[in-house]
Design a protein around this motif. Structure first.
Motif, PDB file in Angstrom:
ATOM      1  N   ALA A 193      -2.120 -10.592  -1.077  1.00 10.67           N
ATOM      2  CA  ALA A 193      -2.342  -9.812  -2.302  1.00 10.67           C
ATOM      3  C   ALA A 193      -3.447 -10.414  -3.176  1.00 10.67           C
ATOM      4  O   ALA A 193      -3.917  -9.766  -4.112  1.00 10.67           O
ATOM      5  CB  ALA A 193      -1.052  -9.717  -3.101  1.00 10.67           C
ATOM      6  N   ILE A 194      -3.881 -11.640  -2.873  1.00  8.01           N
ATOM      7  CA  ILE A 194      -4.910 -12.309  -3.659  1.00  8.01           C
ATOM      8  C   ILE A 194      -6.246 -12.179  -2.943  1.00  8.01           C
ATOM      9  O   ILE A 194      -6.343 -12.524  -1.758  1.00  8.01           O
ATOM     10  CB  ILE A 194      -4.569 -13.799  -3.853  1.00  8.01           C
ATOM     11  N   PRO A 195      -7.294 -11.705  -3.625  1.00  7.89           N
ATOM     12  CA  PRO A 195      -8.612 -11.641  -2.967  1.00  7.89           C
ATOM     13  C   PRO A 195      -9.032 -13.047  -2.513  1.00  7.89           C
ATOM     14  O   PRO A 195      -8.953 -14.000  -3.300  1.00  7.89           O
ATOM     15  CB  PRO A 195      -9.539 -11.116  -4.058  1.00  7.89           C
ATOM     16  N   PRO A 196      -9.439 -13.204  -1.254  1.00  6.45           N
ATOM     17  CA  PRO A 196      -9.785 -14.536  -0.733  1.00  6.45           C
ATOM     18  C   PRO A 196     -10.809 -15.282  -1.575  1.00  6.45           C
ATOM     19  O   PRO A 196     -10.732 -16.502  -1.702  1.00  6.45           O
ATOM     20  CB  PRO A 196     -10.335 -14.249   0.673  1.00  6.45           C
ATOM     21  N   GLU A 197     -11.740 -14.576  -2.186  1.00  8.89           N
ATOM     22  CA  GLU A 197     -12.765 -15.250  -2.997  1.00  8.89           C
ATOM     23  C   GLU A 197     -12.176 -15.849  -4.279  1.00  8.89           C
ATOM     24  O   GLU A 197     -12.822 -16.656  -4.943  1.00  8.89           O
ATOM     25  CB  GLU A 197     -13.924 -14.299  -3.321  1.00  8.89           C
ATOM     26  N   ARG A 198     -10.946 -15.496  -4.610  1.00 10.85           N
ATOM     27  CA  ARG A 198     -10.279 -16.033  -5.799  1.00 10.85           C
ATOM     28  C   ARG A 198      -9.472 -17.290  -5.486  1.00 10.85           C
ATOM     29  O   ARG A 198      -8.919 -17.916  -6.376  1.00 10.85           O
ATOM     30  CB  ARG A 198      -9.345 -14.985  -6.414  1.00 10.85           C
ATOM     31  N   ILE A 199      -9.386 -17.668  -4.214  1.00 11.09           N
ATOM     32  CA  ILE A 199      -8.588 -18.822  -3.804  1.00 11.09           C
ATOM     33  C   ILE A 199      -9.516 -19.988  -3.504  1.00 11.09           C
ATOM     34  O   ILE A 199     -10.384 -19.900  -2.648  1.00 11.09           O
ATOM     35  CB  ILE A 199      -7.717 -18.479  -2.575  1.00 11.09           C
ATOM     36  N   ALA A 200      -9.320 -21.091  -4.247  1.00 11.43           N
ATOM     37  CA  ALA A 200     -10.132 -22.288  -4.038  1.00 11.43           C
ATOM     38  C   ALA A 200      -9.496 -23.219  -3.011  1.00 11.43           C
ATOM     39  O   ALA A 200     -10.181 -23.982  -2.340  1.00 11.43           O
ATOM     40  CB  ALA A 200     -10.324 -23.029  -5.360  1.00 11.43           C
ATOM     41  N   GLY A 201      -8.186 -23.168  -2.866  1.00 13.99           N
ATOM     42  CA  GLY A 201      -7.494 -24.036  -1.922  1.00 13.99           C
ATOM     43  C   GLY A 201      -6.029 -23.676  -1.856  1.00 13.99           C
ATOM     44  O   GLY A 201      -5.509 -22.978  -2.717  1.00 13.99           O
ATOM     45  N   VAL A 202      -5.384 -24.149  -0.817  1.00  9.87           N
ATOM     46  CA  VAL A 202      -3.959 -23.892  -0.612  1.00  9.87           C
ATOM     47  C   VAL A 202      -3.330 -25.175  -0.109  1.00  9.87           C
ATOM     48  O   VAL A 202      -3.880 -25.843   0.761  1.00  9.87           O
ATOM     49  CB  VAL A 202      -3.730 -22.769   0.428  1.00  9.87           C
ATOM     50  N   GLU A 203      -2.187 -25.528  -0.663  1.00  4.89           N
ATOM     51  CA  GLU A 203      -1.426 -26.668  -0.160  1.00  4.89           C
ATOM     52  C   GLU A 203      -0.035 -26.181   0.230  1.00  4.89           C
ATOM     53  O   GLU A 203       0.654 -25.553  -0.570  1.00  4.89           O
ATOM     54  CB  GLU A 203      -1.286 -27.758  -1.219  1.00  4.89           C
ATOM     55  N   LEU A 204       0.329 -26.424   1.455  1.00  7.38           N
ATOM     56  CA  LEU A 204       1.682 -26.096   1.927  1.00  7.38           C
ATOM     57  C   LEU A 204       2.410 -27.415   2.139  1.00  7.38           C
ATOM     58  O   LEU A 204       1.949 -28.262   2.902  1.00  7.38           O
ATOM     59  CB  LEU A 204       1.628 -25.309   3.241  1.00  7.38           C
ATOM     60  N   ALA A 205       3.522 -27.590   1.462  1.00  7.33           N
ATOM     61  CA  ALA A 205       4.283 -28.834   1.568  1.00  7.33           C
ATOM     62  C   ALA A 205       5.695 -28.535   2.038  1.00  7.33           C
ATOM     63  O   ALA A 205       6.216 -27.445   1.830  1.00  7.33           O
ATOM     64  CB  ALA A 205       4.312 -29.530   0.209  1.00  7.33           C
ATOM     65  N   GLU A 206       6.291 -29.510   2.670  1.00  7.09           N
ATOM     66  CA  GLU A 206       7.673 -29.396   3.136  1.00  7.09           C
ATOM     67  C   GLU A 206       7.862 -28.216   4.071  1.00  7.09           C
ATOM     68  O   GLU A 206       8.841 -27.496   3.995  1.00  7.09           O
ATOM     69  CB  GLU A 206       8.649 -29.303   1.958  1.00  7.09           C
ATOM     70  N   PHE A 207       6.924 -28.017   4.952  1.00  5.93           N
ATOM     71  CA  PHE A 207       7.000 -26.934   5.921  1.00  5.93           C
ATOM     72  C   PHE A 207       7.712 -27.455   7.155  1.00  5.93           C
ATOM     73  O   PHE A 207       7.229 -28.353   7.822  1.00  5.93           O
ATOM     74  CB  PHE A 207       5.589 -26.468   6.280  1.00  5.93           C
ATOM     75  N   GLU A 208       8.884 -26.927   7.421  1.00  6.57           N
ATOM     76  CA  GLU A 208       9.654 -27.328   8.594  1.00  6.57           C
ATOM     77  C   GLU A 208      10.118 -26.091   9.330  1.00  6.57           C
ATOM     78  O   GLU A 208      10.582 -25.143   8.718  1.00  6.57           O
ATOM     79  CB  GLU A 208      10.861 -28.167   8.188  1.00  6.57           C
ATOM     80  N   MET A 209       9.956 -26.096  10.636  1.00  9.02           N
ATOM     81  CA  MET A 209      10.410 -24.988  11.464  1.00  9.02           C
ATOM     82  C   MET A 209      11.065 -25.547  12.716  1.00  9.02           C
ATOM     83  O   MET A 209      10.653 -26.580  13.210  1.00  9.02           O
ATOM     84  CB  MET A 209       9.234 -24.110  11.894  1.00  9.02           C
ATOM     85  N   PRO A 210      12.053 -24.834  13.216  1.00  5.90           N
ATOM     86  CA  PRO A 210      12.611 -25.249  14.508  1.00  5.90           C
ATOM     87  C   PRO A 210      11.593 -24.950  15.607  1.00  5.90           C
ATOM     88  O   PRO A 210      10.720 -24.114  15.432  1.00  5.90           O
ATOM     89  CB  PRO A 210      13.854 -24.368  14.640  1.00  5.90           C
ATOM     90  N   GLY A 211      11.686 -25.646  16.691  1.00  4.74           N
ATOM     91  CA  GLY A 211      10.775 -25.383  17.805  1.00  4.74           C
ATOM     92  C   GLY A 211       9.682 -26.432  17.894  1.00  4.74           C
ATOM     93  O   GLY A 211       9.795 -27.520  17.350  1.00  4.74           O
ATOM     94  N   THR A 212       8.622 -26.064  18.559  1.00  9.59           N
ATOM     95  CA  THR A 212       7.542 -27.007  18.838  1.00  9.59           C
ATOM     96  C   THR A 212       6.546 -27.104  17.682  1.00  9.59           C
ATOM     97  O   THR A 212       6.475 -26.222  16.824  1.00  9.59           O
ATOM     98  CB  THR A 212       6.766 -26.567  20.088  1.00  9.59           C
ATOM     99  N   ALA A 213       5.787 -28.171  17.692  1.00 10.22           N
ATOM    100  CA  ALA A 213       4.711 -28.328  16.707  1.00 10.22           C
ATOM    101  C   ALA A 213       3.698 -27.196  16.860  1.00 10.22           C
ATOM    102  O   ALA A 213       3.168 -26.688  15.865  1.00 10.22           O
ATOM    103  CB  ALA A 213       4.034 -29.684  16.881  1.00 10.22           C
ATOM    104  N   GLN A 214       3.443 -26.777  18.100  1.00  6.89           N
ATOM    105  CA  GLN A 214       2.493 -25.697  18.338  1.00  6.89           C
ATOM    106  C   GLN A 214       2.968 -24.401  17.684  1.00  6.89           C
ATOM    107  O   GLN A 214       2.171 -23.651  17.123  1.00  6.89           O
ATOM    108  CB  GLN A 214       2.257 -25.475  19.841  1.00  6.89           C
ATOM    109  N   ALA A 215       4.263 -24.129  17.726  1.00  7.07           N
ATOM    110  CA  ALA A 215       4.806 -22.926  17.095  1.00  7.07           C
ATOM    111  C   ALA A 215       4.681 -23.007  15.577  1.00  7.07           C
ATOM    112  O   ALA A 215       4.347 -22.019  14.922  1.00  7.07           O
ATOM    113  CB  ALA A 215       6.267 -22.732  17.493  1.00  7.07           C
TER     114      ALA A 215
END
Length: 65
Positions: free
Chosen positions: A26-48
């Motif tokens: 929903a945010i125009p890409p030109e309005r985003i200077a950076g993104v930080e994703l923290a504490e991202f955990e998923m079951p399965g492989t690192a590749q997934a």
């Protein structure tokens, strides 16, 4: 919706991949200077997990990256 493993802690109302994808789309890409994703955990492989992250933020990356 993606099923996530519990992180070391939770944040009430935190975003899961499907909601984060919609939020970022929903945010125009030109309005985003950076993104930080923290504490991202998923079951399965690192590749997934990497594929899920790229699916979420891929549209924000310059073409060819």
């Amino acid at each position: 919706m993606s099923r996530l493993a519990a992180a070391a802690y939770s944040v009430p109302g935190g975003l899961v991949p499907d909601r984060l994808r919609v939020f970022l789309a929903a945010i125009p890409p030109e309005r985003i200077a950076g993104v930080e994703l923290a504490e991202f955990e998923m079951p399965g492989t690192a590749q997934a997990a990497i594929a899920t992250i790229l699916d979420i933020v891929g549209p924000l990356l310059p073409a060819g990256r």
